[in-house]
Design a protein around this motif. Structure first.
Motif, PDB file in Angstrom:
ATOM      1  N   THR A 193      42.173  41.844  29.610  1.00  0.00           N
ATOM      2  CA  THR A 193      41.570  40.712  30.077  1.00  0.00           C
ATOM      3  C   THR A 193      41.333  40.239  31.747  1.00  0.00           C
ATOM      4  OG1 THR A 193      42.926  39.847  28.149  1.00  0.00           O
ATOM      5  CG2 THR A 193      41.651  38.350  29.572  1.00  0.00           C
ATOM      6  N   LEU A 194      40.192  39.698  31.875  1.00  0.00           N
ATOM      7  CA  LEU A 194      39.916  39.526  33.189  1.00  0.00           C
ATOM      8  C   LEU A 194      39.537  37.977  33.209  1.00  0.00           C
ATOM      9  CD1 LEU A 194      37.398  42.066  34.862  1.00  0.00           C
ATOM     10  CD2 LEU A 194      39.802  41.489  35.648  1.00  0.00           C
ATOM     11  N   ARG A 195      40.018  37.548  34.392  1.00  0.00           N
ATOM     12  CA  ARG A 195      39.629  35.931  34.529  1.00  0.00           C
ATOM     13  C   ARG A 195      38.541  35.829  35.757  1.00  0.00           C
ATOM     14  NH1 ARG A 195      42.620  31.993  37.204  1.00  0.00           N
ATOM     15  NH2 ARG A 195      44.421  33.286  37.399  1.00  0.00           N
ATOM     16  N   MET A 196      37.751  34.703  35.493  1.00  0.00           N
ATOM     17  CA  MET A 196      36.697  34.487  36.560  1.00  0.00           C
ATOM     18  C   MET A 196      36.495  32.885  36.651  1.00  0.00           C
ATOM     19  SD  MET A 196      33.002  36.359  36.590  1.00  0.00           S
ATOM     20  CE  MET A 196      31.704  36.227  38.360  1.00  0.00           C
ATOM     21  N   ASP A 197      37.032  32.524  37.615  1.00  0.00           N
ATOM     22  CA  ASP A 197      36.908  30.951  37.765  1.00  0.00           C
ATOM     23  C   ASP A 197      36.823  30.857  39.591  1.00  0.00           C
ATOM     24  OD1 ASP A 197      39.666  31.291  38.725  1.00  0.00           O
ATOM     25  OD2 ASP A 197      40.131  30.340  36.852  1.00  0.00           O
ATOM     26  N   PHE A 198      37.052  29.616  39.984  1.00  0.00           N
ATOM     27  CA  PHE A 198      36.973  29.292  41.435  1.00  0.00           C
ATOM     28  C   PHE A 198      38.232  29.969  42.042  1.00  0.00           C
ATOM     29  CE2 PHE A 198      37.832  26.864  44.965  1.00  0.00           C
ATOM     30  CZ  PHE A 198      36.914  26.909  45.851  1.00  0.00           C
ATOM     31  N   ALA A 256      34.827  38.963  45.372  1.00  0.00           N
ATOM     32  CA  ALA A 256      35.578  38.887  44.509  1.00  0.00           C
ATOM     33  C   ALA A 256      34.673  38.721  43.031  1.00  0.00           C
ATOM     34  CB  ALA A 256      36.328  37.541  44.367  1.00  0.00           C
ATOM     35  N   HIS A 257      33.559  38.057  43.079  1.00  0.00           N
ATOM     36  CA  HIS A 257      32.443  38.102  42.139  1.00  0.00           C
ATOM     37  C   HIS A 257      32.049  39.414  41.825  1.00  0.00           C
ATOM     38  CE1 HIS A 257      31.714  34.041  43.442  1.00  0.00           C
ATOM     39  NE2 HIS A 257      31.537  33.665  42.227  1.00  0.00           N
ATOM     40  N   SER A 258      31.759  40.079  42.525  1.00  0.00           N
ATOM     41  CA  SER A 258      31.258  41.457  42.320  1.00  0.00           C
ATOM     42  C   SER A 258      32.255  42.606  41.753  1.00  0.00           C
ATOM     43  CB  SER A 258      30.589  42.264  43.825  1.00  0.00           C
ATOM     44  OG  SER A 258      30.122  43.410  43.543  1.00  0.00           O
ATOM     45  N   LYS A 259      33.431  42.406  42.263  1.00  0.00           N
ATOM     46  CA  LYS A 259      34.453  43.331  41.864  1.00  0.00           C
ATOM     47  C   LYS A 259      34.899  42.964  40.224  1.00  0.00           C
ATOM     48  CE  LYS A 259      36.639  44.137  46.450  1.00  0.00           C
ATOM     49  NZ  LYS A 259      38.018  43.783  47.101  1.00  0.00           N
ATOM     50  N   ILE A 260      34.745  41.698  39.952  1.00  0.00           N
ATOM     51  CA  ILE A 260      35.241  41.431  38.760  1.00  0.00           C
ATOM     52  C   ILE A 260      34.156  41.867  37.748  1.00  0.00           C
ATOM     53  CG2 ILE A 260      35.430  39.363  37.106  1.00  0.00           C
ATOM     54  CD1 ILE A 260      36.962  37.726  39.311  1.00  0.00           C
ATOM     55  N   LEU A 261      32.750  41.582  38.013  1.00  0.00           N
ATOM     56  CA  LEU A 261      31.809  41.802  37.280  1.00  0.00           C
ATOM     57  C   LEU A 261      31.624  43.424  37.167  1.00  0.00           C
ATOM     58  CD1 LEU A 261      28.948  39.243  38.404  1.00  0.00           C
ATOM     59  CD2 LEU A 261      30.443  39.179  36.398  1.00  0.00           C
ATOM     60  N   LYS A 262      31.811  44.211  38.347  1.00  0.00           N
ATOM     61  CA  LYS A 262      31.817  45.632  38.193  1.00  0.00           C
ATOM     62  C   LYS A 262      32.749  46.312  37.221  1.00  0.00           C
ATOM     63  CE  LYS A 262      29.679  46.718  42.703  1.00  0.00           C
ATOM     64  NZ  LYS A 262      30.075  47.326  44.078  1.00  0.00           N
ATOM     65  N   ALA A 263      34.028  45.771  37.341  1.00  0.00           N
ATOM     66  CA  ALA A 263      35.018  46.018  36.424  1.00  0.00           C
ATOM     67  C   ALA A 263      34.962  45.836  35.076  1.00  0.00           C
ATOM     68  CB  ALA A 263      36.524  45.303  36.907  1.00  0.00           C
ATOM     69  N   LEU A 314      36.628  38.921  28.843  1.00  0.00           N
ATOM     70  CA  LEU A 314      36.613  38.162  30.306  1.00  0.00           C
ATOM     71  C   LEU A 314      36.483  36.481  29.712  1.00  0.00           C
ATOM     72  CD1 LEU A 314      35.407  38.163  33.241  1.00  0.00           C
ATOM     73  CD2 LEU A 314      33.190  37.770  32.351  1.00  0.00           C
ATOM     74  N   VAL A 315      37.543  36.092  30.589  1.00  0.00           N
ATOM     75  CA  VAL A 315      37.650  34.683  30.510  1.00  0.00           C
ATOM     76  C   VAL A 315      37.173  33.922  31.670  1.00  0.00           C
ATOM     77  CG1 VAL A 315      39.582  32.740  30.270  1.00  0.00           C
ATOM     78  CG2 VAL A 315      39.652  34.934  28.921  1.00  0.00           C
ATOM     79  N   GLY A 316      36.601  32.556  31.619  1.00  0.00           N
ATOM     80  CA  GLY A 316      36.166  31.976  32.630  1.00  0.00           C
ATOM     81  C   GLY A 316      35.656  30.523  32.439  1.00  0.00           C
ATOM     82  N   THR A 317      35.205  29.973  33.469  1.00  0.00           N
ATOM     83  CA  THR A 317      34.530  28.664  33.590  1.00  0.00           C
ATOM     84  C   THR A 317      33.005  28.760  33.308  1.00  0.00           C
ATOM     85  OG1 THR A 317      34.709  28.687  36.072  1.00  0.00           O
ATOM     86  CG2 THR A 317      36.292  27.304  35.055  1.00  0.00           C
ATOM     87  N   GLN A 318      32.333  27.887  33.727  1.00  0.00           N
ATOM     88  CA  GLN A 318      31.045  27.965  33.483  1.00  0.00           C
ATOM     89  C   GLN A 318      30.207  29.212  34.118  1.00  0.00           C
ATOM     90  OE1 GLN A 318      28.913  24.785  34.948  1.00  0.00           O
ATOM     91  NE2 GLN A 318      30.184  24.363  36.555  1.00  0.00           N
TER      92      GLN A 318
END
Length: 811
Positions: free
Chosen positions: A584-589, A597-604, A613-617
């Motif tokens: 599981t990955l989390r993507m929020d502020f 950081a955005h790029s690394k999460i999306l690439k992974a 993928l868990v996250g805010t809007q």
């Protein structure tokens, strides 16, 4: 001949200051150049916005120095920034400051210098020594002098006109560099394969061996910032492999696109019939070199980006440049990757997560014409694209295009339209859920409406299921209703992926004492503190204040403090417990605050290093992953909790956008909205992908109540440290507004703001609704009259209260 220069500074003061131009500077002085001039007790950096022969009716002070060889801002951008200054009622210098990168704006360091060559006889011994030392140094930093001798004595010497403060443009930027790793020798890769094979039979506990195995699957040379996207390729392991004599690196200068993106213009997709029809309309304005405003409505996954790319290609063939705006930094990596595939190194990226050096390099490359396409978030609307031929505003409805604080409080979408108008070029605004303002603009003939109603390759919109949380109270698996839980389980079994949206940061909404009910609040703001479990912190999301998680209640002393509510951090833990075999990955502020950081999460996630993928809007915007077949919204009603006439629109947009992340390729997608209000019209319409019904109903509601787009809202925030003064200023100013407007119906307030205290400032607010036809001139005149009237009536202590004006406020 006597010449005078009108100069602006980066302050909220809305006036221009006139200075005389000495003969030695008249040849060098140009509109758009920075100059060094005296202002009060300091020498400040300003920008020339006008040169003329009309001397004012007061004694002018002379310009001291022209700082630039060439103008740092073009006449086109000066015209645009002047319009922003007038329409959004802010300082012209504030806008120019926002439009330029560090190194070319007003960013400066303050220095001290002695005014007279002779030492005044009224100085004591200590003061004499200070002045002597400052005189010996041509550039003595003010901050260093204040640290060494103290603020009081420096202020005294400046006040006595023994010393003066002056500003010098600061270029605090070093070239951006990175390590480019490669195999040390031709045989090094073969040697690495042998080493990995030797350890196949052994217990591979050596981390550098595991990292070496990862490296063998990659193509070298590669930059370190790309390699460290992989979990095992850390600084330590790379250096360890280097020590083994297998790797070496060169330190090289980089740009923000030195990420080895694929470039293959042959992969330009052929447009389908709908896309071709939309492109043909846009192409008319491109061919005629005329202004045209287009609203491109397209369901999620319908290929709006392909229309943008074909339009940009046409513009580049004419020798012109393009500007592409995206609402979120998080969307930049994916859209840059797609555009780079077709346009290669013609692209410059601009957004706030880049270093000062990277932004400066991109800005300069565009200004020199070395790159012809700018892609970036809101502030990229000021990019100095040469011979501009097209502007694209992707996800035009997104609220992040509106700058709130600090000034200038502009809307990037509307500024883009004005810039296109100034340059006589087309602007294309795309969205699957267009804003009511843009949609109404098509009905009034301000924009042409274009449609994409089909997904390419016969891909279908995902089926949406509503899960009524009132009915599923006893049928939940943690935070998930049983149907959503099972759908994710089935997707994981098929090696597919899932996205879960929960629009609340943190681990819990707040902590509360179970004994006395006390809820810890921010000492600076009138809000409760959000609980972040991973750092054992309570944090304010408005001012940044944080404190350690309390063991006992501060009010009653009991140890019965419990978490209430939930957030993305808690959801991530719960999902990990429900699906222990899944990653599981989390993507929020909190997880995207670091650089790249955005790029690394999306690439992974794109490499399928994570299954969920868990996250805010942010996870609901523009992401395109072919293996995502399940999307779940944990609480679809969160937007309705905001006290705004736009709450229904926001909810529909968020639900529709996140639903579009599912089933974007051959695989069929499923979407689940967990909700307490399944019968709410916006939820029903999002379920049925029925934007037209939603828009028709929403516009009728807005028209009845005269909300935007049938009016223009201006919000006034009054803030200060003493609540009584803030209230009196708010009341007096609002009375002046009512008198100027001449209608009680147009003025709302004053009243305490929704967050009545923020960052130790008390806040009151008032609103006015005016006819949408009021443009820059009408707004400026109305507000000028109000402030003039207020200056005559302002109560005692009004100078300590700040009045912020927010034109076209979103609330």
């Amino acid at each position: 001949m006597s010449l005078y220069a009108d100069i602006v500074f980066p302050t909220a003061v809305r006036r221009q200051f006139t200075y005389s131009l000495p003969e030695e500077f008249q040849a060098d002085a140009e509109i758009g150049k920075r100059v060094w001039v005296p202002l009060q007790k300091h020498k400040k950096i300003g920008v020339i916005v006008n040169i003329h022969e009309e001397g004012p009716d007061f004694n002018t002070r002379p310009v001291q120095q022209v700082l630039d060889e060439k103008p740092i801002i073009s006449k086109e951008l000066l015209e645009l920034t002047e319009w922003i200054h007038r329409f959004y009622y802010c300082g012209w210098g504030e806008v120019i400051q926002a439009a330029l990168p560090v190194g070319l704006n007003f960013y400066a360091q303050k220095y001290l210098q002695a005014i007279e060559s002779e030492l005044p006889n009224f100085l004591n011994d200590d003061e004499t020594e200070i002045v002597k030392e400052i005189r010996q140094n041509e550039s003595y930093l003010l901050v260093e002098a204040q640290k060494r001798w103290g603020d009081k004595i420096i202020d005294k010497l400046v006040g006595q006109k023994v010393l003066e403060v002056w500003e010098q443009p600061a270029m605090k930027m070093d070239p951006s560099t990175d390590k480019l790793w490669q195999w040390k020798e031709e045989e090094s890769r073969k040697e690495a394969i042998s080493i990995v094979k030797e350890h196949q039979e052994e217990d591979k506990n050596y981390k550098w061996i595991q990292a070496l195995e990862v490296l063998l699957d990659l193509e070298l040379p590669e930059f370190q910032k790309e390699l460290t996207d992989f979990e095992l390729l850390e600084y330590y392991t790379l250096n360890r492999i280097s020590e083994e004599g297998l790797l070496t690196y060169d330190e090289v200068e980089t740009t923000n696109l030195s990420m080895k993106l694929e470039y293959d213009p042959s992969q330009l997709n052929t447009l389908n019939n709908e896309q071709q029809d939309a492109f043909d309309e846009i192409k008319k304005s491109i061919g005629e070199e005329s202004f045209g405003s287009y609203l491109l409505y397209g369901i999620t996954g319908s290929g709006k980006t392909e229309v943008y790319i074909h339009a940009l290609k046409k513009v580049l063939e004419q020798g012109k440049g393009g500007l592409v705006l995206v609402p979120e930094i998080g969307l930049t990596p994916q859209i840059v990757k797609r555009f780079h595939l077709i346009f290669g190194d013609d692209i410059a990226v601009l957004h706030s997560r880049l270093t000062d050096r990277e932004r400066y390099d991109s800005w300069r490359a565009l200004q020199k014409g070395e790159k012809r396409i700018a892609i970036g978030a809101r502030s990229a609307v000021f990019a100095p694209v040469q011979n501009l031929g097209l502007i694209v505003v992707d996800e035009e409805h997104d609220m992040s295009y509106k700058q709130e604080d600090p000034a200038p409080r502009y809307n990037g979408r509307d500024v883009a339209i004005m810039r296109a108008h100034i340059n006589n070029v087309p602007v294309v605004m795309g969205s699957a859920t267009p804003s009511m303002v843009s949609l109404c603009g098509t009905k009034k003939g301000k924009s042409e409406y274009l449609e994409l109603n089909e997904r390419p390759f016969d891909a279908k919109l995902p089926k949406v299921e509503l899960l009524d949380l009132k009915q599923y109270r006893s049928a939940m698996k943690g935070p998930l209703a049983i149907p959503l839980y099972k759908a994710i389980e089935e997707a994981l079994e098929k090696d597919e992926q899932a996205i879960l949206l929960y629009n609340r940061r943190g681990f819990a909404s707040y902590l509360q004492c179970a004994t006395c009910g006390e809820i810890p609040e921010c000492p600076n703001c009138s809000v409760s503190l959000t609980y972040h479990k991973s750092k054992k912190q309570l944090r304010c999301h408005y001012c940044g204040y944080s404190e350690r998680q309390p063991r006992r209640c501060k009010e009653c002393g009991n140890d019965s403090v419990e978490s209430r509510g939930s957030g993305t951090q808690q959801l991530e833990e719960q999902i990990a417990d429900l699906y222990p075999e899944a990653e599981t990955l989390r993507m929020d502020f909190d997880t995207t605050s670091g650089k790249n950081a955005h790029s690394k999460i999306l690439k992974a996630f794109g490499r399928k290093e994570a299954d969920i993928l868990v996250g805010t809007q942010i996870v609901g915007k523009g992401l395109d992953f072919p293996d995502v077949t399940v999307v779940g919204v944990i609480d679809a009603d969160t937007e309705l909790a905001f006290p705004s006439f736009r709450s229904g629109e926001r909810m529909y947009q968020l639900l529709s956008q996140v639903a579009g992340r599912s089933g974007r390729a051959e695989k069929e997608g499923r979407v689940f909205f967990q909700t307490w209000q399944p019968d709410h019209p916006a939820i029903q319409q999002a379920k049925n992908h029925d934007y037209k019904s939603f828009a028709r109903q929403e516009l009728a509601y807005r028209k009845m109540l005269q909300y935007p787009p049938y009016s223009r809202i201006i919000r006034f925030i009054f803030k200060g440290e003493q609540e009584g003064r803030v209230r009196r200023v708010a009341e007096t100013y609002t009375e002046c507004l009512t008198e100027v407007l001449g209608s009680f119906d147009s003025v709302l307030g004053p009243s305490p703001a929704a967050i009545a205290k923020m960052q130790n400032f008390f806040r009151w607010e008032s609103f006015i609704k005016i006819h949408p036809s009021n443009g820059a001139s009408a707004i400026e005149q109305m507000l000028d009259k109000t402030f003039d009237l207020f200056d005559d009536r302002k109560p005692k202590g009004a100078s300590s209260v700040r009045i912020n004006v927010n034109v076209d406020a979103l609330e």
